[in-house]
Design a protein around this motif. Structure first.
Motif, PDB file in Angstrom:
ATOM      1  N   ASP A   9       0.848  -1.402   0.026  1.00  0.00           N
ATOM      2  CA  ASP A   9      -0.106  -0.012   0.009  1.00  0.00           C
ATOM      3  C   ASP A   9       0.922   1.128   0.078  1.00  0.00           C
ATOM      4  O   ASP A   9       0.693   2.154  -0.671  1.00  0.00           O
ATOM      5  CB  ASP A   9      -0.912   0.035   1.210  1.00  0.00           C
ATOM      6  N   ASP A  10       1.754   1.182   0.652  1.00  0.00           N
ATOM      7  CA  ASP A  10       3.097   2.139   0.776  1.00  0.00           C
ATOM      8  C   ASP A  10       4.319   1.816   0.382  1.00  0.00           C
ATOM      9  O   ASP A  10       4.929   1.103   1.004  1.00  0.00           O
ATOM     10  CB  ASP A  10       2.919   2.738   2.012  1.00  0.00           C
ATOM     11  N   THR A  11       4.951   2.154  -0.685  1.00  0.00           N
ATOM     12  CA  THR A  11       6.086   1.873  -1.286  1.00  0.00           C
ATOM     13  C   THR A  11       7.197   2.578  -0.843  1.00  0.00           C
ATOM     14  O   THR A  11       7.576   3.508  -0.694  1.00  0.00           O
ATOM     15  CB  THR A  11       5.853   1.996  -2.684  1.00  0.00           C
ATOM     16  N   VAL A  12       8.211   1.467  -0.015  1.00  0.00           N
ATOM     17  CA  VAL A  12       9.408   1.959   0.726  1.00  0.00           C
ATOM     18  C   VAL A  12      10.232   0.649   0.188  1.00  0.00           C
ATOM     19  O   VAL A  12      11.358   0.809   0.587  1.00  0.00           O
ATOM     20  CB  VAL A  12       9.330   2.189   2.103  1.00  0.00           C
ATOM     21  N   VAL A  13       9.704  -0.018  -0.197  1.00  0.00           N
ATOM     22  CA  VAL A  13      10.647  -1.531  -1.063  1.00  0.00           C
ATOM     23  C   VAL A  13      10.351  -1.455  -2.225  1.00  0.00           C
ATOM     24  O   VAL A  13       9.228  -1.577  -2.883  1.00  0.00           O
ATOM     25  CB  VAL A  13      10.223  -2.743  -0.028  1.00  0.00           C
TER      26      VAL A  13
END
Length: 572
Positions: free
Chosen positions: A368-372
């Protein structure tokens, strides 16, 4: 038990730098490293002599880790540079070449080592103060609201690695991808304790470099899942996919005889007991509306089948390297036991799908939240791919360092020649009290300063591998490369178009001088000026943090080696 041979006394080596063997080894190491330096550097093939793979590279991280040295003095130098590389990834060759040049130049001076060390420390402080000042003429501010300078930084890293065998189109393509992958890892919401995400490199060898791509989320290779079959996955009422992450084996053979003995009652099957426990875990996962199960190790086929029948996708053999990014991306806590399962360990995903690259199938986990993110990195063969992977990791680390300290230094030898010009100017304007504080004469200071400047200039000269002349201008102190085959002339303007970093053209009425190797260059009385324009397309830039550290490490290591009086070596 008696000794087979008499114990030998330790070997004492007095003033090791005065020995011919050490000087010759240091000179050989310097020549090897200089020949690798820059975009036109020559490749080296490293082999351990008793089998194993051959490494073709020009990168310091690969060379220094595979290059054996026998003398402790060289061991100190190598260990020092390798420690710098482990912290900054970049400017390893710069550090090693500068260190070798400093040792050679300082050793040739008729000045005591303690005096050389005191003066060189003062010269280093002058350099660092200048590099940290707003008036620095070889420093560029990096604006993260614009990508031009960031692209220049990444492009400069890739262009300096000839073993990657990249053409201009491929360099531009990878430069964009590396920057895109880095931006994926930067959290969208600024926090005081914000932590960067992770870019996972997925190897694809034997394909074109331009086939490389970056995807948000993670890719896990799954050979048993067919691309043609539609992928149905159980979702929660909020349309998210609940996920369970296991870091323990789910194969049903978790008992290890080496851990001790276990008592089993008559007619009780240990294997069936384990399988029943696994199926019990499967039932709880289904009841808890889990849609995806990822296991670091192996999942028992019966458990896989049960989960599949109940709409749960099971992925095993994910590997240890993906555990941390999976946990970070989904919020799931790795489950270390099949006997204790808490719903608080579950994470969530926005979506998942099947991707195919080079005949390999992957499950694509979309957060849902792209940090990878996943960087699918392609190259023609294994050797070039290994070199490219190192280069991409270096470029990513350079961007991380630049985010922490948004500055860059001019590349192409210009920072080195500019610093040398600055030190020559500064050393002529020092007060008498400075020499008294250092406890040296002005002549001694000038000798050491000249050796320091020649060492910096020797790094810039190492970028030239085709026997052409190398110039520096008398206004900005930048480095200029003359094509080979032209005799020394009084006017160079017709032969050079841009300086090494690309920021200055030859439109101005510049005065030039040759960079000479063994002879002191004429002193520039005026301080080198700052370029009028600090932003240009396709600049060659170096990482500010890595180069500043490399400068300090090179001089401090050279001072340490110059100060060595004895080497005590055990001969047993």
């Amino acid at each position: 038990m008696s000794r087979l041979e008499t114990k030998k006394p330790p070997l004492f080596i007095t003033e090791p730098l005065t020995k011919d063997g050490v000087s010759q080894s240091l000179s050989l190491l310097s020549r090897i490293l200089k020949s690798c330096y820059g975009p036109a550097g020559q490749l080296k093939q490293l082999h351990n002599g008793v089998g194993g793979c051959v490494c073709t590279t020009s990168q310091s991280s690969a060379i220094l880790s595979r290059l054996p040295v026998s003398h402790p003095v060289l061991g100190v130098l190598m260990a020092s540079v390798q420690n710098h590389i482990s912290r900054f990834s970049d400017c390893g060759l710069f550090t090693a070449i500068l260190c070798c040049s400093l040792i050679e130049n300082f050793k040739s001076l008729n000045v005591t080592s303690c005096t050389v060390i005191k003066i060189s420390k003062h010269l280093l402080s002058l350099c660092m103060d200048y590099l940290k000042s707003e008036a620095c003429g070889c420093r560029v501010a990096v604006d993260f609201s614009s990508v031009e300078t960031l692209l220049c930084l990444v492009r400069s890293v890739l262009r300096s690695k000839p073993a990657c065998m990249l053409n201009k189109t491929e360099v531009d393509h990878l430069t964009t991808l590396i920057l895109k992958a880095f931006l994926f890892t930067v959290p969208c919401h600024a926090e005081s304790n914000a932590v960067l995400g992770k870019c996972v490199i997925v190897p694809v060898k034997g394909r074109r470099v331009v086939d490389s791509t970056v995807l948000p989320g993670l890719l896990i290779e799954t050979p048993e899942i067919q691309l043609a079959k539609p992928l149905t996955v159980k979702r929660t009422c909020s349309n998210m996919i609940k996920m369970a992450l296991f870091c323990v084996s789910m194969s049903g053979d978790s008992f290890n005889p080496e851990e001790g003995t276990i008592t089993v009652h008559h007619r009780i099957s240990l294997e069936m007991s384990e399988l029943n426990q696994l199926l019990s875990v499967g039932k709880q996962l289904v009841n808890d509306e889990v849609g995806l199960v990822v296991c670091q190790k192996v999942i028992h086929p019966s458990l896989k089948r049960y989960l599949k029948e109940n709409g749960v996708i099971a992925v095993d053999r994910a590997g240890l390297s993906l555990m941390e990014p999976l946990s970070r991306m989904t919020g799931s806590k790795p489950i270390a036991s099949i006997h204790l399962l808490s719903p608080s360990c579950y994470g969530s995903l926005k979506d998942l799908c099947i991707e195919s690259f080079a005949s390999k199938n992957f499950v694509h986990l979309i957060p849902d939240d792209t940090v990878v993110c996943s960087f699918i990195l392609c190259n023609r063969n294994e050797t070039a791919w290994d070199e490219l992977k190192r280069a991409c990791e270096t470029a990513e680390h350079v961007l991380q360092l630049t985010l922490k300290e948004p500055l860059a230094l001019l590349g192409g030898g210009c920072t080195e020649t500019h610093l040398a010009s600055y030190i020559r100017h500064k050393s002529c304007s020092l007060s008498t009290s400075t020499f008294e504080d250092i406890d040296c004469s002005q002549t001694q200071y000038q000798l050491v300063a000249d050796g320091f400047c020649r060492s910096l200039e020797s790094v810039a000269r190492s970028l030239n591998h085709d026997d052409g002349e190398i110039l520096t201008d008398m206004v900005y102190g930048h480095c200029w490369f003359v094509p080979p085959g032209f005799p020394p002339v009084s006017s160079w303007s017709d032969l050079v178009s841009k300086c090494g970093c690309g920021i200055n053209g030859n439109g101005e009425n510049l005065k030039w001088r040759l960079l000479q190797g063994q002879f002191g260059s004429p002193v520039i009385q005026d301080c080198p000026k700052e370029p009028l324009v600090k932003v240009a397309d396709f600049l060659t830039l170096d990482c500010y943090a890595a180069k500043c550290s490399g400068l300090q490490v090179a001089l401090e290591t050279a001072n340490l080696i110059l100060d060595l009086l004895y080497v005590i070596k055990d001969q047993n």
